[in-house]
Design a protein around this motif. Structure first.
Motif, PDB file in Angstrom:
ATOM      1  N   LEU A 292       0.810  -1.213   0.000  1.00  0.00           N
ATOM      2  CA  LEU A 292       0.000   0.000   0.000  1.00  0.00           C
ATOM      3  C   LEU A 292       0.844   1.264   0.000  1.00  0.00           C
ATOM      4  CD1 LEU A 292      -2.652  -1.061   2.685  1.00  0.00           C
ATOM      5  CD2 LEU A 292      -2.746  -1.396   0.205  1.00  0.00           C
ATOM      6  N   ASP A 293       1.988   1.206   0.678  1.00  0.00           N
ATOM      7  CA  ASP A 293       2.873   2.362   0.746  1.00  0.00           C
ATOM      8  C   ASP A 293       4.256   1.880   1.161  1.00  0.00           C
ATOM      9  OD1 ASP A 293       3.810   4.943   0.674  1.00  0.00           O
ATOM     10  OD2 ASP A 293       2.806   5.610   2.496  1.00  0.00           O
ATOM     11  N   LYS A 294       5.272   2.667   0.782  1.00  0.00           N
ATOM     12  CA  LYS A 294       6.637   2.298   1.142  1.00  0.00           C
ATOM     13  C   LYS A 294       7.457   3.550   1.402  1.00  0.00           C
ATOM     14  CE  LYS A 294      10.609  -0.491  -0.387  1.00  0.00           C
ATOM     15  NZ  LYS A 294      11.117  -1.410  -1.431  1.00  0.00           N
ATOM     16  N   LYS A 295       8.226   3.539   2.488  1.00  0.00           N
ATOM     17  CA  LYS A 295       9.149   4.620   2.814  1.00  0.00           C
ATOM     18  C   LYS A 295      10.569   4.083   2.796  1.00  0.00           C
ATOM     19  CE  LYS A 295       6.329   8.079   3.982  1.00  0.00           C
ATOM     20  NZ  LYS A 295       6.333   9.401   3.328  1.00  0.00           N
ATOM     21  N   THR A 296      11.485   4.823   2.205  1.00  0.00           N
ATOM     22  CA  THR A 296      12.894   4.456   2.231  1.00  0.00           C
ATOM     23  C   THR A 296      13.708   5.646   2.737  1.00  0.00           C
ATOM     24  OG1 THR A 296      13.229   5.142  -0.064  1.00  0.00           O
ATOM     25  CG2 THR A 296      12.644   2.837   0.320  1.00  0.00           C
ATOM     26  N   LEU A 297      14.753   5.345   3.464  1.00  0.00           N
ATOM     27  CA  LEU A 297      15.655   6.374   3.960  1.00  0.00           C
ATOM     28  C   LEU A 297      16.980   5.736   4.327  1.00  0.00           C
ATOM     29  CD1 LEU A 297      14.993   7.130   7.681  1.00  0.00           C
ATOM     30  CD2 LEU A 297      13.373   5.717   6.432  1.00  0.00           C
ATOM     31  N   LYS A 298      17.924   6.564   4.735  1.00  0.00           N
ATOM     32  CA  LYS A 298      19.209   6.081   5.224  1.00  0.00           C
ATOM     33  C   LYS A 298      19.421   6.608   6.630  1.00  0.00           C
ATOM     34  CE  LYS A 298      21.502   5.906   0.692  1.00  0.00           C
ATOM     35  NZ  LYS A 298      21.816   4.462   0.645  1.00  0.00           N
ATOM     36  N   ILE A 299      20.018   5.771   7.480  1.00  0.00           N
ATOM     37  CA  ILE A 299      20.347   6.224   8.835  1.00  0.00           C
ATOM     38  C   ILE A 299      21.795   5.876   9.154  1.00  0.00           C
ATOM     39  CG2 ILE A 299      17.991   6.022   9.708  1.00  0.00           C
ATOM     40  CD1 ILE A 299      19.037   3.480  11.247  1.00  0.00           C
ATOM     41  N   GLY A 300      22.364   6.689  10.015  1.00  0.00           N
ATOM     42  CA  GLY A 300      23.685   6.403  10.559  1.00  0.00           C
ATOM     43  C   GLY A 300      23.541   6.059  12.026  1.00  0.00           C
ATOM     44  N   LEU A 301      24.159   4.980  12.461  1.00  0.00           N
ATOM     45  CA  LEU A 301      24.067   4.545  13.851  1.00  0.00           C
ATOM     46  C   LEU A 301      25.241   5.140  14.626  1.00  0.00           C
ATOM     47  CD1 LEU A 301      23.113   0.792  13.259  1.00  0.00           C
ATOM     48  CD2 LEU A 301      21.596   2.739  13.674  1.00  0.00           C
ATOM     49  N   ARG A 302      24.902   5.962  15.623  1.00  0.00           N
ATOM     50  CA  ARG A 302      25.944   6.588  16.429  1.00  0.00           C
ATOM     51  C   ARG A 302      25.345   7.098  17.717  1.00  0.00           C
ATOM     52  NH1 ARG A 302      23.227  10.598  17.136  1.00  0.00           N
ATOM     53  NH2 ARG A 302      23.108  12.497  15.923  1.00  0.00           N
ATOM     54  N   SER A 303      26.187   7.235  18.733  1.00  0.00           N
ATOM     55  CA  SER A 303      25.808   7.957  19.939  1.00  0.00           C
ATOM     56  C   SER A 303      26.485   9.315  19.871  1.00  0.00           C
ATOM     57  CB  SER A 303      26.263   7.210  21.194  1.00  0.00           C
ATOM     58  OG  SER A 303      27.680   7.149  21.257  1.00  0.00           O
ATOM     59  N   LEU A 304      25.810  10.343  20.366  1.00  0.00           N
ATOM     60  CA  LEU A 304      26.389  11.674  20.301  1.00  0.00           C
ATOM     61  C   LEU A 304      25.900  12.496  21.476  1.00  0.00           C
ATOM     62  CD1 LEU A 304      27.087  13.608  17.084  1.00  0.00           C
ATOM     63  CD2 LEU A 304      26.431  14.860  19.117  1.00  0.00           C
ATOM     64  N   GLU A 305      26.792  13.194  22.132  1.00  0.00           N
ATOM     65  CA  GLU A 305      26.413  14.006  23.291  1.00  0.00           C
ATOM     66  C   GLU A 305      27.228  15.285  23.328  1.00  0.00           C
ATOM     67  OE1 GLU A 305      27.671  12.160  27.081  1.00  0.00           O
ATOM     68  OE2 GLU A 305      28.712  10.664  25.845  1.00  0.00           O
ATOM     69  N   LEU A 306      26.669  16.282  23.983  1.00  0.00           N
ATOM     70  CA  LEU A 306      27.368  17.527  24.282  1.00  0.00           C
ATOM     71  C   LEU A 306      27.833  17.429  25.726  1.00  0.00           C
ATOM     72  CD1 LEU A 306      28.231  20.435  23.657  1.00  0.00           C
ATOM     73  CD2 LEU A 306      25.933  21.176  24.347  1.00  0.00           C
ATOM     74  N   VAL A 307      29.133  17.391  25.916  1.00  0.00           N
ATOM     75  CA  VAL A 307      29.712  17.184  27.240  1.00  0.00           C
ATOM     76  C   VAL A 307      29.981  18.543  27.887  1.00  0.00           C
ATOM     77  CG1 VAL A 307      31.618  16.169  28.543  1.00  0.00           C
ATOM     78  CG2 VAL A 307      30.772  15.040  26.447  1.00  0.00           C
ATOM     79  N   GLN A 308      29.306  18.792  28.999  1.00  0.00           N
ATOM     80  CA  GLN A 308      29.506  20.023  29.772  1.00  0.00           C
ATOM     81  C   GLN A 308      29.819  19.613  31.210  1.00  0.00           C
ATOM     82  OE1 GLN A 308      26.833  23.492  28.335  1.00  0.00           O
ATOM     83  NE2 GLN A 308      25.571  21.678  28.024  1.00  0.00           N
ATOM     84  N   GLU A 309      31.117  19.489  31.488  1.00  0.00           N
ATOM     85  CA  GLU A 309      31.556  19.040  32.802  1.00  0.00           C
ATOM     86  C   GLU A 309      32.773  19.848  33.254  1.00  0.00           C
ATOM     87  OE1 GLU A 309      32.169  14.939  31.937  1.00  0.00           O
ATOM     88  OE2 GLU A 309      34.126  15.244  30.996  1.00  0.00           O
ATOM     89  N   LYS A 310      33.028  19.823  34.545  1.00  0.00           N
ATOM     90  CA  LYS A 310      34.113  20.620  35.099  1.00  0.00           C
ATOM     91  C   LYS A 310      35.467  20.205  34.537  1.00  0.00           C
ATOM     92  CE  LYS A 310      32.081  23.595  37.781  1.00  0.00           C
ATOM     93  NZ  LYS A 310      32.211  25.055  37.527  1.00  0.00           N
ATOM     94  N   GLN A 311      36.287  21.210  34.216  1.00  0.00           N
ATOM     95  CA  GLN A 311      37.642  20.980  33.728  1.00  0.00           C
ATOM     96  C   GLN A 311      38.649  21.303  34.841  1.00  0.00           C
ATOM     97  OE1 GLN A 311      36.863  23.705  30.364  1.00  0.00           O
ATOM     98  NE2 GLN A 311      37.440  22.031  29.001  1.00  0.00           N
ATOM     99  N   LYS A 312      39.894  20.969  34.600  1.00  0.00           N
ATOM    100  CA  LYS A 312      40.921  21.176  35.626  1.00  0.00           C
ATOM    101  C   LYS A 312      41.064  22.636  36.022  1.00  0.00           C
ATOM    102  CE  LYS A 312      43.674  17.063  34.591  1.00  0.00           C
ATOM    103  NZ  LYS A 312      45.007  16.534  34.191  1.00  0.00           N
ATOM    104  N   SER A 313      40.793  23.545  35.089  1.00  0.00           N
ATOM    105  CA  SER A 313      40.919  24.970  35.367  1.00  0.00           C
ATOM    106  C   SER A 313      39.772  25.496  36.219  1.00  0.00           C
ATOM    107  CB  SER A 313      40.955  25.749  34.058  1.00  0.00           C
ATOM    108  OG  SER A 313      39.694  25.640  33.390  1.00  0.00           O
ATOM    109  N   GLY A 314      38.714  24.704  36.358  1.00  0.00           N
ATOM    110  CA  GLY A 314      37.509  25.168  37.041  1.00  0.00           C
ATOM    111  C   GLY A 314      36.419  25.587  36.087  1.00  0.00           C
TER     112      GLY A 314
END
Length: 661
Positions: A292-314
């Protein structure tokens, strides 16, 4: 032909165009066919057709854009006729406008089927009751000069206030990197969709867990049925992994989900850190053995994050991590390739992106004063491994906080998020460009970015980072220009690039910075009449410094001369010298800034302003309007490579995750 299969067709031929005074015709009815005097191109823009027919001169030459200002005062009408195959009783038919710019009324065979007031998103209308074998389609686009209602009681109006009260690109009303070009037209495709039994309306592959050993994906499919049925199925395929889900058809829109696990997945990596592996995905809706219907696409498998954590300088980091690896960002800001958006070709988008791939660009930031690009742009970024930081389309202003405007933003955000959430390239969403920076005392009153868009992102893209604005200071939004967390925008045109205000910056992530230069001599000679390209202190050059609205900007040709003078460089005596020397100083300054920022081992990336001009102008861009790279562009490949290596060594020496390059 399978009479149960959904079919689509583009309505792109036999379009005609005309205009009337604002409200000068009976706007409750379509104009008669005899009123349409010009053939038109769809997708396109009225300005392109007017130039093609000789009504307007070439718009980007000299100061010819002034001759187009009258178009803002008129109603513009499109008309076409198209055929549609006979549809069975009970079938549904939809007209989908992928881009209407902007205040549209649509008639199908004399009946109004819809109205729109947002050019950023697609609009879908039920056409089933009106559709015939032979059809007339008419679209009125009301004059933006009159249709936009500026609330004069609204505080904090800044320049060109009409841009705040409509869903059109801010840059269209005049910007320091764009001319006033208030676009109008059917700027993206028009599509007829006939659905005899059912269709797939949305497919979301939500990646719950991704690592080298396995990828766990929730496949969430929204499907729409015409009437009830006994039994149907969805066949889902991701690469070589297949799954079938049985469903019971019921009238209306339904959702179903299933979980798929892929062992030892091929991971998608940003450019320079591995291959951007993509999986082919297909979802087929069947009744028995009948598709009845068909969808096609491409995906990339990955984890991704924005890291906001304390550094040695403070300080607090602002760093991207993909598949467990910390990533150093070498990138640029992306603005539309043309101020007339309907003229942008996929082929030119691909050429520009491939140039960026060639120099090692790991990220592009889609700027909030322009447009959401079409799907081709994001698919190409997926293919090339270019991450995308994406603003929502608001910039440098205090937008209405009314419930009516908030509802528009909610619909827009949800539409865009659903359209783009399967793209591996999307790394970060931000609510706007510089609104917090312009109005820091109002940040917590901005319900659009801190409630409406935030809620949409939490629901529809829960795994993608979101920030209310760029630049931002997460712990103290009232101080968006902080060096010890968040991102930073910084400009100081006309000064020495080693002026302490420029040279001593020590931020976490520089998401906007640039240096002015002229475009190539060939581009200048094409768009300036002979004798008008020199000297630089003429109004023609101020005009082509994006001052078409005659409002003082912080960019301008005088800033190029000021920078040369401040750096002890000779002042040019010819346009040839001005091009060569301004581009040389731009390259010198940008490379020096980047090396300076990267001396800080806690600095994690930069995005140069900007990729390419949207019309012929002097600017910060590294590629001019005609696609000709400036001097700095030829130095980016080696610079980006060196900075990644330097950061990788520094990062590893501080006990962090190794950087793969």
């Amino acid at each position: 032909m399978n009479q149960s299969l959904k079919y689509t067709s583009l309505i792109e031929k036999n379009w005609y165009l005309t205009y009337t005074e604002y409200g000068g015709a009976d706007v409750s009815q379509p104009l008669p066919a005899s009123a349409f005097t010009m053939d038109a191109q769809v997708p396109g823009d009225i300005h392109l057709d007017l130039v093609r027919h000789g009504v307007l001169p070439g718009l980007y030459k000299d100061m010819n854009l002034d001759h187009a200002r009258w178009t803002e005062l008129k109603d513009w009408w499109y008309r076409t006729e198209f055929s549609a195959q006979e549809i069975s009783v009970g079938s549904r038919a939809f007209l989908i406008f992928h881009g209407l710019d902007c205040f549209a009324t649509i008639w199908l065979n004399g009946a109004i089927i819809g109205k729109t007031d947002n050019m950023f998103i697609r609009h879908e209308f039920d056409a089933g009751r009106q559709l015939k074998k032979r059809n007339e389609l008419v679209v009125r686009l009301a004059a933006p000069a009159y249709e936009i209602c500026v609330d004069t009681k609204h505080k904090n109006l800044l320049w060109t206030p009409e841009r705040l009260f409509c869903r059109k690109p801010s840059m269209s009303f005049g910007w320091d990197i764009a001319p006033r070009m208030v676009t109008c037209g059917i700027w993206r495709p028009v599509e007829l969709v006939v659905c005899p039994k059912a269709r797939i309306t949305d497919t979301w592959l939500r990646q719950l867990e991704v690592n080298k050993k396995k990828a766990i994906i929730d496949v969430i499919i929204e499907h729409q049925w015409v009437g009830n049925g006994k039994q149907a199925k969805l066949d889902i395929k991701i690469g070589c992994v297949q799954k079938t889900v049985t469903i019971k058809p019921k009238e209306g829109v339904k959702k179903i989900s299933c979980r798929i696990e892929i062992l030892n997945p091929r991971l998608w990596w940003p450019l320079g850190y591995g291959k951007p592996e993509l999986y082919d995905v297909s979802v087929t809706l069947c009744s028995g053995k009948q598709p009845l219907d068909k969808k096609t696409l491409k995906i990339g498998l990955r984890s991704l994050e924005l890291v906001q954590e304390k550094q040695k300088s403070g300080a607090t980091s602002f760093m991207f991590r993909c598949n467990g690896q910390d990533i150093f960002i070498t990138g640029l800001n992306w603005t539309p390739l043309d101020a007339i958006f309907g003229s942008i070709k996929n082929s030119e988008t691909t050429r520009t992106l491939e140039k960026l791939e060639g120099v090692g660009c790991t990220m592009l930031r889609v700027w909030g004063g322009g447009i959401y690009e079409n799907d081709h742009f994001y698919s190409e970024c997926d293919r090339l491994g270019i991450l995308v930081w994406h603003d929502f389309m608001m910039g440098c202003g205090w937008y209405p906080q009314t419930s009516k405007f908030a509802q528009k933003i909610d619909v827009e955000a949800r539409t865009i998020l659903k359209d783009l959430r399967n793209h591996a390239c999307i790394a970060l969403w931000t609510g706007d460009n510089e609104n917090d920076e312009f109005w820091p005392h109002l940040v917590f009153k901005n319900t659009l970015t801190r409630k409406i868009i935030q809620a949409a992102c939490d629901e529809l893209v829960p795994g993608t980072p979101y920030l209310p604005s760029s630049p931002t200071t997460p712990s103290n939004p009232k101080n968006p220009d902080c060096w010890t967390e968040g991102d930073l925008h910084y400009y100081n045109h006309g000064s020495h690039y080693k002026d302490p205000a420029n040279w001593n910056i020590r931020c976490r992530f520089m998401s906007e910075f640039g240096h002015l230069s002229l475009p190539s001599l060939t581009t200048i000679k094409k768009y300036f009449s002979q004798g008008r390209e020199w000297p630089l202190d003429t109004f023609e050059w101020k005009y082509h410094g994006a001052n078409t609205t005659r409002v003082a900007r912080f960019r301008g040709p005088e800033k190029i001369l000021d920078s040369l003078r401040a750096c002890g460089k000779p002042l040019p005596r010819t346009i040839d010298q001005a091009v060569a020397w301004s581009q040389a100083l731009q390259a010198e300054a940008l490379c020096a800034w980047i090396r300076r920022y990267c001396e800080d081992p806690e600095f994690s990336g930069f995005l140069i302003w900007n990729v390419r001009d949207n019309w012929p102008q002097m600017s910060d861009a590294v590629i001019d309007y005609e696609g000709r790279p400036k001097q700095v562009f030829t130095r980016l490949k080696g610079l980006f490579r060196d900075m990644k290596k330097q950061w990788g060594k520094n990062h590893l020496s501080r006990g962090n995750t190794p950087c793969v390059s």
